[in-house]
Design a protein around this motif. Sequence first.
Motif, PDB file in Angstrom:
ATOM      1  N   LEU A 189      -0.161  -1.685  -6.438  1.00  0.00           N
ATOM      2  CA  LEU A 189      -0.490  -0.785  -5.338  1.00  0.00           C
ATOM      3  C   LEU A 189      -1.919  -1.056  -4.878  1.00  0.00           C
ATOM      4  CD1 LEU A 189       0.828   1.652  -3.851  1.00  0.00           C
ATOM      5  CD2 LEU A 189      -0.503   3.113  -5.389  1.00  0.00           C
ATOM      6  N   PRO A 194      -5.247  12.475  -9.815  1.00  0.00           N
ATOM      7  CA  PRO A 194      -5.971  11.198  -9.628  1.00  0.00           C
ATOM      8  C   PRO A 194      -6.798  11.204  -8.338  1.00  0.00           C
ATOM      9  CG  PRO A 194      -3.680  10.807 -10.238  1.00  0.00           C
ATOM     10  CD  PRO A 194      -3.800  12.276  -9.968  1.00  0.00           C
ATOM     11  N   LEU A 195      -8.008  10.708  -8.424  1.00  0.00           N
ATOM     12  CA  LEU A 195      -8.919  10.757  -7.277  1.00  0.00           C
ATOM     13  C   LEU A 195      -8.547   9.754  -6.192  1.00  0.00           C
ATOM     14  CD1 LEU A 195     -12.529  11.192  -8.742  1.00  0.00           C
ATOM     15  CD2 LEU A 195     -10.964  12.926  -7.821  1.00  0.00           C
ATOM     16  N   THR A 196      -8.853  10.157  -4.960  1.00  0.00           N
ATOM     17  CA  THR A 196      -8.782   9.264  -3.802  1.00  0.00           C
ATOM     18  C   THR A 196     -10.165   8.708  -3.492  1.00  0.00           C
ATOM     19  OG1 THR A 196      -7.018  10.659  -2.919  1.00  0.00           O
ATOM     20  CG2 THR A 196      -8.085   9.148  -1.375  1.00  0.00           C
ATOM     21  N   TRP A 238      -3.535  11.546  -2.983  1.00  0.00           N
ATOM     22  CA  TRP A 238      -2.533  10.474  -2.890  1.00  0.00           C
ATOM     23  C   TRP A 238      -1.498  10.531  -3.986  1.00  0.00           C
ATOM     24  CZ3 TRP A 238      -1.902   6.205  -6.305  1.00  0.00           C
ATOM     25  CH2 TRP A 238      -2.847   6.129  -7.334  1.00  0.00           C
ATOM     26  N   SER A 282       0.819  -1.217   0.000  1.00  0.00           N
ATOM     27  CA  SER A 282       0.000   0.000   0.000  1.00  0.00           C
ATOM     28  C   SER A 282       0.844   1.255   0.000  1.00  0.00           C
ATOM     29  CB  SER A 282      -0.956   0.001   1.195  1.00  0.00           C
ATOM     30  OG  SER A 282      -0.367   0.582   2.332  1.00  0.00           O
ATOM     31  N   PHE A 283       2.018   1.195   0.596  1.00  0.00           N
ATOM     32  CA  PHE A 283       2.778   2.432   0.760  1.00  0.00           C
ATOM     33  C   PHE A 283       4.270   2.195   0.574  1.00  0.00           C
ATOM     34  CE2 PHE A 283       3.815   6.602   2.386  1.00  0.00           C
ATOM     35  CZ  PHE A 283       2.695   7.340   2.041  1.00  0.00           C
ATOM     36  N   PRO A 284       4.704   2.027  -0.692  1.00  0.00           N
ATOM     37  CA  PRO A 284       6.131   1.767  -0.920  1.00  0.00           C
ATOM     38  C   PRO A 284       7.012   2.995  -0.705  1.00  0.00           C
ATOM     39  CG  PRO A 284       4.954   1.909  -3.016  1.00  0.00           C
ATOM     40  CD  PRO A 284       3.917   1.955  -1.920  1.00  0.00           C
ATOM     41  N   ARG A 285       6.465   4.175  -0.985  1.00  0.00           N
ATOM     42  CA  ARG A 285       7.312   5.373  -0.984  1.00  0.00           C
ATOM     43  C   ARG A 285       7.457   5.916   0.431  1.00  0.00           C
ATOM     44  NH1 ARG A 285       4.044   9.146  -3.472  1.00  0.00           N
ATOM     45  NH2 ARG A 285       3.430   9.831  -1.418  1.00  0.00           N
ATOM     46  N   ALA A 325       2.057   5.795  -3.919  1.00  0.00           N
ATOM     47  CA  ALA A 325       1.807   5.224  -2.593  1.00  0.00           C
ATOM     48  C   ALA A 325       0.427   5.689  -2.170  1.00  0.00           C
ATOM     49  CB  ALA A 325       2.862   5.694  -1.597  1.00  0.00           C
ATOM     50  N   VAL A 326      -0.377   4.809  -1.629  1.00  0.00           N
ATOM     51  CA  VAL A 326      -1.747   5.204  -1.294  1.00  0.00           C
ATOM     52  C   VAL A 326      -2.054   5.015   0.182  1.00  0.00           C
ATOM     53  CG1 VAL A 326      -2.736   2.972  -1.967  1.00  0.00           C
ATOM     54  CG2 VAL A 326      -4.171   5.010  -1.995  1.00  0.00           C
ATOM     55  N   GLY A 377     -14.142   4.802  -8.407  1.00  0.00           N
ATOM     56  CA  GLY A 377     -13.939   6.055  -9.133  1.00  0.00           C
ATOM     57  C   GLY A 377     -12.506   6.528  -9.181  1.00  0.00           C
ATOM     58  N   THR A 378     -11.570   5.699  -8.699  1.00  0.00           N
ATOM     59  CA  THR A 378     -10.150   6.076  -8.686  1.00  0.00           C
ATOM     60  C   THR A 378      -9.369   5.198  -9.661  1.00  0.00           C
ATOM     61  OG1 THR A 378      -9.273   4.507  -7.067  1.00  0.00           O
ATOM     62  CG2 THR A 378     -10.465   6.421  -6.195  1.00  0.00           C
ATOM     63  N   PRO A 379      -8.130   5.600  -9.968  1.00  0.00           N
ATOM     64  CA  PRO A 379      -7.324   4.780 -10.890  1.00  0.00           C
ATOM     65  C   PRO A 379      -7.091   3.347 -10.375  1.00  0.00           C
ATOM     66  CG  PRO A 379      -6.330   6.948 -10.598  1.00  0.00           C
ATOM     67  CD  PRO A 379      -7.446   6.862  -9.612  1.00  0.00           C
ATOM     68  N   LEU A 380      -7.146   3.133  -9.066  1.00  0.00           N
ATOM     69  CA  LEU A 380      -6.863   1.793  -8.540  1.00  0.00           C
ATOM     70  C   LEU A 380      -8.036   0.828  -8.739  1.00  0.00           C
ATOM     71  CD1 LEU A 380      -4.765   2.440  -5.315  1.00  0.00           C
ATOM     72  CD2 LEU A 380      -4.055   2.267  -7.707  1.00  0.00           C
TER      73      LEU A 380
END
Lengths: 217, 222
Positions: A98, B176-178, B130, A75-78, B140-141, A125-128
């Motif tokens: 991700l 990009p939306l969250t 994000w 979820s949070f690599p950076r 990273a999210v 609604g998000t890119p993921l």
Amino acid sequence: MKVCDTAVEALGAVEDGATVLVGGFGMAGMPVALIAALIEQGATDLTVVSNNAGNGDTGLAALLAEGRVRKVICSFPRQADSWVFDGLYRAGAIELELVPQGNLAERMRAAGAGIGAFFCPTGVGTPLAEGKETRVIDGRTYVLEMPIRGDVALIGAHRADRLGNLVYRRTARNFGPVMATAATRVVAQVSEVVDVGGLDPESVVTPSIYVDAVVAV
Amino acid sequence: MTPRDGGCVEHPDRGPLSKVEMAALVARDIEPGSFVNLGIGQPTLVADHLPAGSGIVLHTENGMLNMGPAATGDQVDPDLTNAGKQPVTELPGASYFHQADSFAMMRGGHLDVCVLGAFQVSASGDLANWSTGADDAIPAVGEAMDLAMGAKQVFVMMSLFAKDGTPKLVPSCTFPLTGVACVSRVYTDVATFELGEHGARVVETFGITRDALAARLEVDLA
């Protein structure tokens, strides 16, 4: 369930190409000794599932630096000290999936509970969520999320008994109990192994049925 | 006090607000007894302004309720951190739980309020916080999407204008939306807003009049 003398013995055989669930949130609950054993053991082409993608130059970062990880699901690599992952990612040398943190946990929970998939509102609604099936249920839109199952889970807990019951400590619990349900082989590093009966049954968080090997470090 | 309906309150002689003053405004609007998650960064300042005896319980998504203040000296315990991985303390009545439970608390509608930072918020409450979508960025999210869709109320704390002067309250997010239509209130250095199906309503302004503010924004203000 086996109580082992060394982390290498507890880790056992890990095959090339395996999916490895690695507990911890930052360093809290991070199974450092088991990751060191995995580095020593030599399996490569791994998929690693963990909240972060390594900190500094040790632990998960060291495994990544050895080129042993093909893909990271996290979820949070950076992070401020995630330079090993950052370099591999920018060089195109590692694949990243991700996943929102709650979906990461729930996808492993689903795997461990025998749930085939689940509809979740997170990420709609998000890119993921792009390319994923959606469904409107009672007026709200949900995304279909698939389980994440590991071949091996490496977790850090506080204490184990000789049957493999586990208790955790404070926020170091994080992903341990979920990952313990979601892998074929589950290995825990603990600070202490006590005799059977030495843990209050009411305080056991991970019941022994899930655990295959423990090592005290 | 913030008016719950009706007109905007202007404070032309007070502002722009500091981050600490913004945090105090957010804290003022959290109901006593609420379960609250404060996002990493600026929102953590809100904790310093929650009134003693309010019964507000802080949730940290790495697995704890009734999180206490930052740990110092002998209190530092590597097994006890907040979501920013900083050492914290526990308050009496604290509880610990694993990640699936922690996020079920959000999605299941048990968490009353979360306070998040943002790159952009749209007038209809869409949140982008994000990713800037830059090609060379490492994505990273973390917990952002789960909180945006899970908490009953999502408050955003941010500067109203980016360093280049571009408004961050926008008709439609370009980053990009969250989450979609999830933000209900926005607290900024120069104004606070309520968002909803009606669009953005200015609640208070600080160091600027409502008309001057409206002239600097592209969104229609209700």
